[in-house]
Design an enzyme around this catalytic site. Structure first.
Site, PDB file in Angstrom:
ATOM      1  N   GLU A  25       0.830  -1.209   0.000  1.00 27.86           N
ATOM      2  CA  GLU A  25       0.000   0.000   0.000  1.00 27.86           C
ATOM      3  C   GLU A  25       0.865   1.260   0.000  1.00 27.86           C
ATOM      4  OE1 GLU A  25      -4.242   0.149   0.786  1.00 27.86           O
ATOM      5  OE2 GLU A  25      -3.078  -0.328  -0.994  1.00 27.86           O
TER       6      GLU A  25
ATOM      7  N   THR B  51      -8.582   8.363  -6.031  1.00 22.64           N
ATOM      8  CA  THR B  51      -8.325   8.562  -4.605  1.00 22.64           C
ATOM      9  C   THR B  51      -7.635   9.888  -4.344  1.00 22.64           C
ATOM     10  OG1 THR B  51      -8.165   6.177  -4.258  1.00 22.64           O
ATOM     11  CG2 THR B  51      -7.192   7.587  -2.577  1.00 22.64           C
TER      12      THR B  51
END
Length: 255
Positions: free
Chosen positions: A77, A129
């Site tokens: 991530e 995002t």
């Protein structure tokens, strides 16, 4: 639209990190069949990392415990969407997870009121995002921060006690949702539709544009999901897909 280079894809990064932790200098080949859309707010990149980490660990004979797979996923991530474990930790462990700290990693699996179900409605509309993050306020008034801390404490208390009234009152996002709802066509109407259909609470899933409703039962979640889908179509002009699931799940596992 996803990178196929192992070092640029969360699946590849997580798999390599598991190999490294197992002390192996080897390569593997992975194939992922994934049903999550990109830019949906459903933790798509975290799902890839969790699947790859678990599969690699199983292939090696499971040298790492399940909780030890969170760190490799966190590395993945960090490479693509920021160093946070709020998606990968529950993807690995399942259920409701409190991330008390990222560095050092401190993860707590919380109880869930038995029988709760979730409806997630994902519109066919991509919200990057980075755009959703850019909409967040840089400063939060003290009063809002205090109220939000109270909501978090109330939610955790309700999950321990089974108090659905407290749970419903605590399911409010005073920080991110007000800033992000204008980016999602029909978001306010979708949230209201979920509540009108009997949901305990509803808000944006992750960075959006998907939205969720937490409900008392699976049947209630099906009703809420159908109402939210109609609201997306009527208020936002968007087609959408509905996913209904028990809230308490085992997380990443071998089928």
């Amino acid at each position: 639209a996803l990178p196929r280079e192992a070092a640029a894809n969360t699946a590849g990064i997580a798999a390599a990190a598991v190999l490294a932790r197992a002390g192996l200098e080897a390569g593997i080949e992975l194939e992922i069949d994934k049903g999550l859309p990109l830019g949906s707010g459903l933790g798509s990149s975290a799902a890839s990392a969790a699947a790859a980490a678990l599969a690699t660990n199983l292939l090696l004979g499971s040298p790492l415990r399940k909780a030890e797979l969170i760190a490799p996923c966190l590395e993945a991530e960090a490479a693509v969407s920021g160093r946070h474990a709020d998606n990968v930790a529950p993807a690995i462990l399942g259920g409701l997870v409190l991330l008390r700290s990222t560095d050092p990693l401190d993860v707590v699996r919380l109880p869930l009121v038995p029988g709760l179900a979730i409806a997630v409605v994902a519109p066919r509309f991509e919200l990057p995002t980075r755009e959703a993050r850019a909409a967040l306020p840089r400063e939060v008034p003290l009063g809002v921060a205090v109220r939000q801390a109270g909501n978090l404490a109330g939610l955790i208390s309700a999950m321990h006690s089974g108090d659905l009234g407290l749970l419903s009152r605590s399911l409010q996002d005073l920080l991110a949702a007000p800033a992000r709802e204008p980016l999602i066509p029909g978001a306010a109407e979708v949230r209201r539709a979920a509540l009108a259909a009997g949901a305990l609470g509803s808000s944006i899933s992750g960075a959006g544009p998907a939205m969720f409703a937490l409900c008392r039962t699976t049947k209630s979640a099906e009703w809420a999901g159908a109402a939210m889908r109609r609201a997306y179509r009527e208020a936002g002009g968007l087609d959408s897909d509905v996913f209904v699931s028990p809230a308490d799940n085992p997380g990443a596992r071998q089928l």
